[in-house]
Design a protein around this motif. Structure first.
Motif, PDB file in Angstrom:
ATOM      1  N   LYS A  44       1.137  -5.647  -0.008  1.00 54.52           N
ATOM      2  CA  LYS A  44       0.835  -6.581   1.072  1.00 54.52           C
ATOM      3  C   LYS A  44       1.471  -6.166   2.407  1.00 54.52           C
ATOM      4  O   LYS A  44       1.540  -6.980   3.329  1.00 54.52           O
ATOM      5  N   GLY A  45       1.888  -4.909   2.510  1.00 53.22           N
ATOM      6  CA  GLY A  45       2.500  -4.423   3.740  1.00 53.22           C
ATOM      7  C   GLY A  45       1.604  -3.491   4.538  1.00 53.22           C
ATOM      8  O   GLY A  45       2.078  -2.791   5.440  1.00 53.22           O
ATOM      9  N   TYR A  46       0.308  -3.477   4.252  1.00 53.18           N
ATOM     10  CA  TYR A  46      -0.616  -2.576   4.931  1.00 53.18           C
ATOM     11  C   TYR A  46      -2.029  -3.148   4.860  1.00 53.18           C
ATOM     12  O   TYR A  46      -2.312  -4.057   4.078  1.00 53.18           O
ATOM     13  N   GLN A  47      -2.908  -2.611   5.696  1.00 53.48           N
ATOM     14  CA  GLN A  47      -4.326  -2.939   5.672  1.00 53.48           C
ATOM     15  C   GLN A  47      -5.121  -1.686   5.298  1.00 53.48           C
ATOM     16  O   GLN A  47      -4.662  -0.571   5.502  1.00 53.48           O
ATOM     17  N   THR A  91      -0.350  -4.457  14.610  1.00 56.93           N
ATOM     18  CA  THR A  91       0.294  -5.587  13.947  1.00 56.93           C
ATOM     19  C   THR A  91       0.721  -5.258  12.515  1.00 56.93           C
ATOM     20  O   THR A  91       1.677  -5.833  12.012  1.00 56.93           O
ATOM     21  N   MET A  92       0.010  -4.329  11.867  1.00 59.04           N
ATOM     22  CA  MET A  92       0.350  -3.920  10.506  1.00 59.04           C
ATOM     23  C   MET A  92      -0.261  -2.545  10.250  1.00 59.04           C
ATOM     24  O   MET A  92      -1.383  -2.280  10.685  1.00 59.04           O
ATOM     25  N   SER A 113      -3.403  -4.767  -0.864  1.00 61.85           N
ATOM     26  CA  SER A 113      -3.384  -4.778   0.594  1.00 61.85           C
ATOM     27  C   SER A 113      -3.325  -6.194   1.143  1.00 61.85           C
ATOM     28  O   SER A 113      -3.587  -7.171   0.433  1.00 61.85           O
TER      29      SER A 113
END
Length: 348
Positions: free
Chosen positions: A199-202, A231-232, A274
C-alpha cells in the motif's frame, strides 16, 4: 462423441481469460480444444510465461503475425486462420475480447460457416475511433453464442438487435483472480525484488493506441502520471510499444519506476498490494476492482461502466469517485463453468 473447439488467442489478456475456460472444458469432458496463437503478443514476457503460469497447453498452432498495422495484421491473421480451420475442421470457434486476433478469428470462422462463441460479448465504449470498439461490434455480429460478463453487455446487444444466443455469464477474469491471489501470496517475490511496501505505491500501465499513437495525448498522459507520482511512488510495467516510444523520444519520467512486463502472478500481487491503479487497459480496470483497489482510467470513456457507477473507478477527466458499492454482475467465480456448458451445447 468428442467435439472439436478451436480457440483463438493472441494477446496477454486473452491468455489469462482462456485459462479458466480451458480448465472448465477439461473438467466437463467431451471436448478437444485446439489452441491457436496468432502471435500478436510474441515475446516471452507478454506470451510464453502466461501459458506456463496458468497451466494452459502450448498452442497447437502459432501463426507468428505481429508488428504490422491494423489492416495488414488482421488480414494476415485471417488468411492463416482460414488455413488452420480448414485443416482442423472444428465444430465451433472460441474468441475472446476485442483485439485484431478476435475479429480475425470471427471473420475466418463466419466465412467458413463455423459457429463462433465470443467471450466478453456486448461491451461498448461507444467510441468508434477506438479500433477495439470496431473489433467488438464486428465480432458480436458474427457470433452465434455471445457470453457477456455483465447485464449492461446484454442490454447493449439487445439495442443492436442481437438477442439470440446471448447469455449473462459473469466474468472469467474474476474466476482466475481468486485462484491467482492465493498462489501469488506464497509464490510472488515482486515486492521484495522491487523494494516496495504494501500500500506504499501505485501501479500504472499505458498501451492503448489512442494514448500512444497521438504524441500530444501521450505527453499529456505522461505528465498526468508524473503529477500523480508526486504524492506516492508509481511503478509502471512497460508495454513493448510504450517502451519503444519512450526510448525514441528520450523521455525520462520523474518519480516513476519503469520495470519489465510481468507474469500474471507477479502482476496480480503487484496490483493486490498497491494503493491504486492508473491504466488505459480494460482488463486491469476490472482486476483492480477484484482486488478492491481504486482505479483511475486514462481514457475519456470506458466499456466497464459498472466500475465507474460502483465508485471503484473514475476517468482521469473527473476528480471524484461515485459512492462505493459492490458489483454483482461479475458473478461468484464460476463463469468459466457456465461458459463451458454453453459452448458444449453450441457444438451439439
Amino acid at each position: 462423441m468428442t467435439r472439436t473447439l478451436l480457440t483463438v488467442v493472441g494477446a496477454r489478456p486473452q491468455f489469462i481469460k482462456a485459462a479458466p475456460v480451458s480448465h472448465a472444458l477439461r473438467r466437463a469432458g467431451g471436448v478437444r480444444e485446439i489452441l491457436v496463437h496468432t502471435g500478436q503478443h510474441f515475446d516471452a514476457a507478454m506470451s510464453d510465461i502466461f501459458f506456463q503460469e496458468l497451466d494452459i497447453a502450448p498452442p497447437a498452432h502459432n501463426l507468428e503475425v505481429n508488428s504490422l498495422g491494423h489492416g495488414a495484421m488482421t488480414g494476415r491473421m485471417l488468411e492463416k486462420l482460414e488455413i488452420v480451420m480448414q485443416a482442423e475442421k472444428p465444430d465451433a470457434v472460441m474468441i475472446y475480447g476485442d483485439t485484431n486476433s478476435t475479429v480475425a478469428g470471427a471473420l475466418a470462422a463466419a466465412k467458413l460457416h463455423i459457429p463462433v462463441a465470443h467471450v466478453e460479448a456486448g461491451l461498448r465504449s461507444f467510441n468508434r475511433r477506438m479500433p477495439e470498439e470496431i473489433n467488438r461490434v464486428m465480432a458480436d455480429h458474427l457470433s452465434a453464442l455471445l457470453l457477456s460478463p455483465t447485464q449492461a453487455g446484454v442490454d447493449n446487444l439487445a439495442a443492436e438487435g442481437i438477442v439470440q444466443g446471448v447469455h449473462h455469464a459473469g466474468d472469467v477474469m474474476y474466476d482466475i483472480t481468486l485462484s491467482a491471489v492465493a498462489r501469488a501470496r506464497g509464490e510472488s517475490s515482486i515486492l521484495a525484488r522491487e523494494g516496495l511496501s504494501p500500500k506504499g505505491y501505485q501501479v500504472a500501465t499505458i498501451h492503448r493506441a489512442e494514448n500512444t499513437d497521438n504524441p500530444e495525448r501521450f505527453e499529456r498522459v505522461l505528465a498526468w502520471l508524473e503529477q500523480a507520482a508526486q504524492t506516492m511512488p508509481v511503478v509502471m510495467p512497460v508495454h513493448p510499444r510504450t517502451g519503444k516510444l519512450l526510448e525514441a523520444q528520450g523521455r525520462k519520467l520523474a518519480n516513476i519506476r519503469l520495470i519489465a512486463p510481468l507474469g500474471y502472478l507477479d502482476m496480480a500481487w503487484l496490483v493486490n498490494q498497491s494503493a491504486g491503479v492508473m491504466t488505459d487497459s480494460g482488463g486491469l480496470q476490472k482486476e483492480a476492482y477484484f482486488h478492491r483497489v481504486p482505479c483511475t482510467t486514462l481514457r475519456d470513456e470506458t466499456e466497464w461502466v459498472e466500475t465507474i457507477e460502483s465508485g471503484w473507478n473514475r476517468l482521469w477527466t473527473t476528480r471524484e469517485y461515485a459512492e462505493r458499492r459492490e458489483i454483482a454482475d461479475y458473478g461468484t467465480g464460476h463463469a468459466s463453468d457456465l461458459i463451458a456448458t454453453k459452448v458444449k451445447e453450441l457444438m451439439g
